[in-house]
Structure formats: structure tokens, C-alpha cells
Design an enzyme around this catalytic site. Structure first.
Site, PDB file in Angstrom:
ATOM      1  N   ARG A 115     -26.741  -7.179  -8.418  1.00  0.00           N
ATOM      2  CA  ARG A 115     -25.350  -6.708  -8.360  1.00  0.00           C
ATOM      3  C   ARG A 115     -24.577  -7.064  -9.634  1.00  0.00           C
ATOM      4  NH1 ARG A 115     -27.083  -3.430  -4.594  1.00  0.00           N
ATOM      5  NH2 ARG A 115     -27.911  -4.554  -2.809  1.00  0.00           N
ATOM      6  N   ASN A 167     -31.023 -15.122  -3.749  1.00  0.00           N
ATOM      7  CA  ASN A 167     -32.378 -14.649  -3.444  1.00  0.00           C
ATOM      8  C   ASN A 167     -33.252 -15.296  -4.507  1.00  0.00           C
ATOM      9  OD1 ASN A 167     -31.606 -12.995  -1.298  1.00  0.00           O
ATOM     10  ND2 ASN A 167     -31.103 -11.320  -2.680  1.00  0.00           N
ATOM     11  N   GLU A 188     -31.470 -11.676   5.445  1.00  0.00           N
ATOM     12  CA  GLU A 188     -31.996 -10.560   4.656  1.00  0.00           C
ATOM     13  C   GLU A 188     -33.413 -10.824   4.156  1.00  0.00           C
ATOM     14  OE1 GLU A 188     -28.953  -9.740   1.688  1.00  0.00           O
ATOM     15  OE2 GLU A 188     -27.991  -8.376   3.104  1.00  0.00           O
ATOM     16  N   ASP A 206     -19.482  -7.828   4.598  1.00  0.00           N
ATOM     17  CA  ASP A 206     -20.095  -8.028   3.278  1.00  0.00           C
ATOM     18  C   ASP A 206     -19.224  -7.498   2.152  1.00  0.00           C
ATOM     19  OD1 ASP A 206     -21.855  -8.631   1.305  1.00  0.00           O
ATOM     20  OD2 ASP A 206     -23.319  -7.099   1.787  1.00  0.00           O
ATOM     21  N   GLU A 227     -19.594  -5.107  -6.564  1.00  0.00           N
ATOM     22  CA  GLU A 227     -20.718  -4.428  -5.909  1.00  0.00           C
ATOM     23  C   GLU A 227     -20.265  -3.204  -5.126  1.00  0.00           C
ATOM     24  OE1 GLU A 227     -22.966  -6.938  -3.241  1.00  0.00           O
ATOM     25  OE2 GLU A 227     -24.087  -5.261  -2.429  1.00  0.00           O
ATOM     26  N   HIS A 244     -18.374   0.136   4.765  1.00  0.00           N
ATOM     27  CA  HIS A 244     -19.807   0.288   4.529  1.00  0.00           C
ATOM     28  C   HIS A 244     -20.266   1.748   4.567  1.00  0.00           C
ATOM     29  CE1 HIS A 244     -23.581  -1.542   3.711  1.00  0.00           C
ATOM     30  NE2 HIS A 244     -23.163  -2.729   4.038  1.00  0.00           N
TER      31      HIS A 244
HETATM   32  C1  GCV Z   1     -27.834 -11.601  -3.154  1.00  0.00           C
HETATM   33  C2  GCV Z   1     -25.434  -8.176   0.031  1.00  0.00           C
HETATM   34  C3  GCV Z   1     -25.887  -7.702  -1.319  1.00  0.00           C
HETATM   35  C4  GCV Z   1     -27.151  -8.426  -1.749  1.00  0.00           C
HETATM   36  C5  GCV Z   1     -26.872  -9.934  -1.728  1.00  0.00           C
HETATM   37  C6  GCV Z   1     -26.447 -10.323  -0.320  1.00  0.00           C
HETATM   38  C7  GCV Z   1     -26.095 -11.783  -0.229  1.00  0.00           C
HETATM   39  O1  GCV Z   1     -26.337  -7.774   1.003  1.00  0.00           O
HETATM   40  O2  GCV Z   1     -26.088  -6.330  -1.300  1.00  0.00           O
HETATM   41  O3  GCV Z   1     -27.495  -8.003  -3.036  1.00  0.00           O
HETATM   42  O4  GCV Z   1     -28.004 -10.659  -2.121  1.00  0.00           O
HETATM   43  O5  GCV Z   1     -25.309  -9.574   0.036  1.00  0.00           O
HETATM   44  O6  GCV Z   1     -24.923 -12.081  -0.364  1.00  0.00           O
HETATM   45  O7  GCV Z   1     -26.967 -12.600  -0.021  1.00  0.00           O
END
Ligand code: GCV
Length: 675
Positions: A124, A165, A246, A319, A347, A475
Site C-alpha cells: 500500500r 505482513n 488475513e 479497514d 490506500e 468498501h
Molecule cells: C498490511 C488491509 C490492507 C492490507 C494490510 C491489512 C492490515 O487489508 O489491504 O494491505 O496488510 O489491511 O492492516 O494488516
């Protein structure tokens, strides 16, 4: 008239007009908001600087002692903040004789979270590759120093260097050594270094068989790893963790809780004074409402987290959407430390292409009353620390768009003092960022440049809400999160727009009242009733909390359908107005900055129209109603949008053609609407 006189008169007239016309100062945005002030070293040299342990550690006091200007502070870090505060006051014209400014930060922890990967991509990120240059042999020292100055100038004191991540390799010996070098530089600016960890690191790095937080071998592995890190970075801040979210592994994979996992890491860093920031961004694909999940998972754990663990919560329950109510978790946890997570990178608000000043977004959230401890229990008061997902990259201006820099600035200022007004912050940012042209009086500059730019910024987030997802819609994005795809309903349900808008022939919106997911009961009264009751639910959150018929009447007397159409059209009109305003500002701003925003605003208008065509066009297939007469017709037939996709580059940025239109690729299989 004699020739020489004519020439003299003409030359005089030209000179006069040149003098009375502003002469923009060349600048390219690479100094960010430090452009207009005196250099830090010069400001420092002009004062008597002293550390006074009686003052709050990061606090400062700027005052005049006779002819001597003094900056006193509780520590070296406080001194730095004080000198930058004086620099700002000078630019703002608030540093006259008798100056007396005493400040200390509201939150102790004021962090940027970088979602930077070890291969130099940035999740992002819309400003180029990772500013840390993980793959290069050397450390980009000059950029890191510039970053350090920028962070320190707004009082930020921590940076999580890598993506939540996370790649386990960030904890190998090679990366720890590299991180230590970065930490050595950041330390000079009062910034502590933190890392995001991958839950399965003991398995990936040392071949352990398990990641169970109650397994002694796993616990020892983390203790040893913490000792190794602290040997290299004695003031290492601690870990940020995305677990059981996720697809990331976590303690639940071993039948343990978030608290078990967080406390194990907390125990590992506690001897060194470290902390663990455990993210509450969790949601399972089977839940009827993603917005309910953080409370469902974390409320039963309230009071079970160790003292050095802070639960980090995104501002809204879903989100980082253009508008969400505040996350109800802020009002639910009582015996757990909580931390705010804002998203500075855009984002969901047009990447670094759209002007979307977030000062207003964050002010709205911080000022929201949770009523947890009675009236006045604002979100700002519920949290003890604050983090923002950074919008920085290798681009020379760090952020990919000079207007995007204002969000980094605003985040820092609100982290320092959440009571500052978004408008004041925008005003400060403008005065520090843009160099005043020669040949213009302060009064003219104020009226002709500062005020219009400030007004644009203040209106910008609402404009994005209008043309992307007004009235509480959320969204509606396609895969890259840049453009609209309200028709998308394939794949994991809670990753598709259809899950959120629930449009059908009868109406639109997500029912979160007691007849629906009952999310309203995660809020305290009077909010539960306010949101559940149609008469009191704020219209800007209407479709967040309610599923309503197309002919539902809003306060304007118009139907819901007409209002939806009107909001999309209003969003476009707002961007058109921004473009007109900006065009009129050419005399006051450097050619480079003028051209940059001119191009971006053009893209923003194209995108706003694309959003309107896609969303209004798609929802019309359900409402079966005509557009109201005062709303302009759609430009693109819905079919040409619904069955195509956007071309994007390797960083996820949309690709534009010579006419600045996003390049639409041929049809693809996935976006078919069910019959
Ligand atoms: C880092 C959303 C974003 C993801 C991000 C996630 C998070 O889903 O699209 O890119 O991952 O949030 O905050 O962990």
C-alpha cells in the site's frame, strides 16, 4: 511622442507590472514542511539551549530572558522538539519578543508503521520503493537523516521499519545488523526503532516444530531473540504483531489466545524495557459482520494482557475506509492499554493521486465520544499511544505528491496534541511548505493563496467520500483498492463490495441494528440508540448502519436514490472547483509544484467521474430509477466498466494514457453479476 520617451515609458510600465506581480520561488517539494523555516542548526545556534530535568522528559519551554531567547527542555529529545517548535513559530509569525511556549506530548508513543518489505516493495505504498533500501549494500543515510528531521520536527518518536505482513528473515543476524545501523541514525533524532515480527519465526529461522506460545522451547527462542536484538540495539522499542489475521499465523493456530501470544512476546522484551503492540485487526471469513469481530475477540481478553502489551486498533471497525464510525473496541476495553492505528498512506483514498487531507478524518475520530466512562470519554482519551501507517517511499518528495506530505505532518501534530484543530494544522503546513513569492504583501498572500489552499484541503476528504462512497457506504473497491468495483461478489465474502452495500431491488445498506448484525450494541448509550434509530442516525453513516429502501426520504426531502446520485455528482463538482482554484494559484506557487497538482487534480477528476459512473450506474441496475434532473448524466455505460479492469504498474499504481485516463484492460472473467 519621441521614441526614447516611449521606450522609457514602456520599460517603466513593464518594470512596474513585474514588481506588482508575484514572482514564485522555485521549489520542488523535496524539503517538505521544512522549506520555509530557518535551518534547524541556525535556530539552535540563535538560542540558549538547556536541559532542565525538572521539565517533562520530552517537554520544552521557549521564553525570552531579557534579550536572550531560551529553549529549555527535559531532555535532548525535548530540546530538539523545542527548537523545531520555535522554527515553526517563526514561520507562523508567533515568535516575537516575550514568546512563552510550554509544551509536552500528549502520548508517550508516537510511531510511524512502515509496511515495507525486505524486497523493497511497500505494501500500500504509493511513493516508490522502500525508503530503507533493504536490498542495497549500503544504508541510505542521507534520506534517513532527512526522515529523522521531518519526524522530529513534528514530534514523532518511533518507527516500525517493516511490514506487519512480516518476513521472518528480518530477525536473522544479517538483518538485525542492518536494522542496528538504521537505529543508530534514527536515535540521533529521538526515534526508537521497532520491528514487525512473523509469528512463525522460530519455525522458519530455527526449525522449531511449533509456534505455540505456551511451549517452553518457543518461549525460550523469543527470549534469546530479544536478547540478540537488544545486544545490537540497546534502546530497541519492541515488536508490532499481526497474528491470526488475513492468513497470518498466530497463537490461535495452537489453541491459544491473543493474550497468550502477546504476553509471551511481552515477557521476552520486558527485561530490556521493550513493548509489544498487538494488532486488533482480526476478522474471520465466517462471521456475519466483520465490523463486530474485534470486539468479539478482544473483549473477553480485557485485563489479560501484560503491562508492556498495547492493543493497536484501527480507527474504524472495518479497514481505513474514507468514512467509518470509530471502532467500538475503543469504548469496550477498560483494563487493557489501547493504541490508535491511523492510515497515512491513502490506500482507499486515491493513492498518492488524490488530494485527501486526513487532518479532518482523524480529528473526527479522536473527538468521537465513546461514552465509556460517561460523556467526554473521547477516543483520544481512551488510547495511550498512537501509530500511523506511513506514506513514505524513495520518491524525492517522500510521499509521491506534495499534498500527501500534509498527512504525514498532520499525523505527527495530532500525535503530539490530539486536541489541535485540523484547520490549524493545515494552515501551519501550508505556511511552512510553500515559499511566499516575492512582490506580494502578506495580506494578499493570505487571501489569495493560503486561504484557498486551506479551504481546498479542508474540503478534500469529504469530496473523496462523496465521489467514492457517500452516506455511509463502504468498501466498494476493486482489487487494487484504487478504483470502484461495486459489482464484485466473487471470492471471500467480506473482501467483496457486495457484502458491504447489499444492494438489491428493495434498497441498499448494511443493517447493523438489532434486526441485523446488532453492531450498534457494541457502542455505549446514547450511541446505540442514536445509530439504531433512523431519526437520529447521522446521515453520513446512514448506510453503514441501515439497509434502506431506494425511496426512503432523507432530511433534504429527497429520496435515498436521488441523494446517492447527488452526492456522487457533488464529489465531482468539488474536484472541479479544486481545479479551478488551483489554476488561479499559478502566480503564487513554483512552476514545478503548480504542474504537479494540476496534473494530479486532473487525474482526480477523471477518477471521481469513474467512481460515479461505476457506482451510480451499478446501483441503478437495482433501483431502476432515473437520475435526478439536477445531476449530470453518466459518461460511461456500466457494462464497459463492470467487465473490465484497471491496468496498474508493479507498485499497484494505475497506469494513465496521454489523456490522463486510467487505462482499462479488456474483459476479464471474474466480475460477472449473478443472474
Ligand atoms: C498490511 C488491509 C490492507 C492490507 C494490510 C491489512 C492490515 O487489508 O489491504 O494491505 O496488510 O489491511 O492492516 O494488516
Amino acid at each position: 511622442m519621441r521614441k526614447s520617451f516611449v521606450l522609457t515609458v514602456l520599460t517603466g510600465a513593464l518594470l512596474l507590472s513585474a514588481c506588482s506581480r508575484p514572482v514564485p520561488v522555485p521549489q520542488d517539494g523535496t524539503e517538505l514542511w521544512l522549506a520555509a523555516g530557518r535551518p534547524y542548526a541556525e535556530v539552535l545556534a540563535s538560542v540558549q539551549a538547556k536541559v532542565d530535568p525538572a521539565l517533562p522528559a520530552e517537554g520544552f519551554h521557549i521564553y525570552d530572558d531579557g534579550a536572550q531567547r531560551v529553549v529549555a527542555a527535559g531532555s535532548e529529545a525535548g530540546l530538539r522538539y523545542g527548537v523545531y517548535a520555535l522554527q515553526r513559530a517563526e514561520v507562523l509569525g508567533q515568535a516575537g519578543p516575550g514568546i512563552d511556549i510550554s509544551e509536552k506530548p500528549y502520548y508517550d508513543l508516537r510511531l510511524l508503521n512502515h509496511w515495507d518489505n525486505l524486497d523493497d516493495t511497500v505494501e500500500r505504498g504509493y511513493a516508490g520503493k522502500s525508503m530503507w533500501e533493504w536490498t542495497s549494500a549500503s544504508i541510505p543515510e542521507a534520506r534517513i537523516r532527512h526522515y529523522g528531521e521531518l519526524c522530529a520536527s513534528v514530534g514523532l518518536n518511533g518507527a516500525v521499519l517493516n511490514n506487519v505482513n512480516s518476513n521472518p528473515l528480518v530477525l536473522d543476524a544479517e538483518h538485525i545488523a542492518r536494522v542496528a545501523k538504521i537505529a543508530d541514525i534514527l536515535r540521533e533524532y529521538g526515534i526508537r526503532t521497532y520491528l514487525s515480527i512473523k509469528w512463525t519465526s522460530p519455525i522458519a529461522l530455527s526449525g522449531l516444530k511449533s509456534g505455540d506460545p505456551l511451549d517452553p522451547k518457543v518461549r525460550q527462542w523469543w527470549k534469546d531473540k530479544a536478547a540478540e536484538i537488544y545486544a545490537a540495539i540497546p534502546d530497541f522499542g519492541g515488536f508490532l504483531v499481526k497474528a491470526n489475521s488475513e492468513g497470518q499465523a498466530g497463537p490461535q493456530d495452537y489453541g491459544r489466545t491473543h493474550a497468550d501470544g502477546a504476553n509471551m512476546l511481552g515477557e521476552a522484551v520486558a527485561p530490556f524495557g521493550g513493548i509489544v503492540m498487538w494488532r486488533a485487526f482480526v476478522y474471520s471469513p465466517t462471521s456475519p459482520d466483520r465490523a463486530n469481530q474485534a470486539v468479539e475477540e478482544f473483549l473477553p481478553l480485557d485485563g489479560k494482557f501484560a503491562d508492556n502489551v498495547i492493543v493497536q486498533i484501527k480507527n474504524g471497525p472495518v479497514d481505513f475506509q474514507p468514512r467509518e464510525p470509530f471502532s467500538p473496541l475503543f469504548g469496550q476495553l477498560r483494563d487493557t492499554k489501547m493504541m490508535m492505528e491511523f492510515q497515512i498512506t491513502q490506500e482507499y483514498l486515491g493513492f498518492s493521486h488524490h488530494l485527501a487531507y486526513h487532518g479532518t478524518t482523524w480529528e473526527e475520530c479522536l473527538d468521537s465520544d465513546t461514552y465509556r466512562d460517561g460523556p467526554g470519554s473521547t477516543v483520544a482519551k481512551m488510547v495511550t499511544a498512537i501509530a500511523g501507517v506511513a506514506n513514505t517511499g524513495q520518491d524525492p518528495n517522500f510521499c509521491g505528491y506534495f499534498f500527501a506530505q500534509s498527512n504525514w505532518y498532520a499525523f505527527g501534530r495530532l500525535a503530539w496534541n490530539p486536541e489541535l484543530a485540523a484547520e490549524q494544522i493545515a494552515d501551519e503546513w501550508i505556511r511552512q511548505t510553500f515559499l511566499k513569492p516575492a512582490g506580494v504583501s502578506d495580506k494578499t498572500y493570505e487571501a489569495k493563496f493560503i486561504a484557498p489552499v486551506r479551504d481546498m484541503m479542508m474540503a478534500s476528504r469529504e469530496a473523496v467520500v462523496n465521489y467514492e462512497m457517500p452516506l455511509g457506504l463502504h468498501h466498494l473497491f476493486g482489487g487494487t483498492h484504487y478504483g470502484p468495483a461495486p459489482w464484485d461478489r466473487l471470492g471471500r465474502p467480506d473482501w467483496t463490495p457486495a457484502y458491504y452495500h447489499k444492494a438489491d431491488s428493495l434498497g441498499i445498506g448494511f443493517d447493523r441494528t438489532p434486526t441485523g448484525s446488532d453492531n450498534v450494541h457494541q457502542y455505549h448509550e446514547p450511541l446505540t440508540s442514536t445509530y439504531a434509530n433512523l431519526a437520529t442516525c447521522p446521515e453520513n453513516l446512514l448506510l453503514w448502519f441501515h439497509h434502506l429502501p431506494w425511496d426512503y426520504k432523507l432530511s433534504s426531502g429527497r429520496t435515498l436514490w436521488d441523494e446517492i446520485c447527488l452526492h456522487y455528482d457533488t464529489g465531482i463538482r468539488q474536484v472541479e472547483a479544486f481545479r479551478r482554484t488551483w489554476d488561479g494559484l499559478e502566480p503564487y506557487v513554483s512552476p514545478a509544484l503548480f504542474a504537479e497538482a494540476k496534473r494530479k487534480l486532473e487525474i482526480q477528476q477523471h477518477d471521481a467521474e469513474w467512481w460515479r459512473d461505476a457506482c451510480v450506474g451499478y446501483f441503478q441496475t437495482f433501483s431502476k430509477r432515473p437520475l435526478p434532473s439536477d445531476v449530470r448524466p453518466l459518461r460511461l455505460p456500466i457494462d464497459s466498466l463492470e467487465f473490465h479492469q484497471l491496468k496498474s504498474d508493479e507498485l499497484g499504481m494505475p497506469v494513465f494514457d496521454d489523456d490522463l485516463r486510467a487505462v482499462i484492460l479488456p474483459p476479464r472473467r471474474m466480475m460477472r453479476r449473478p443472474q
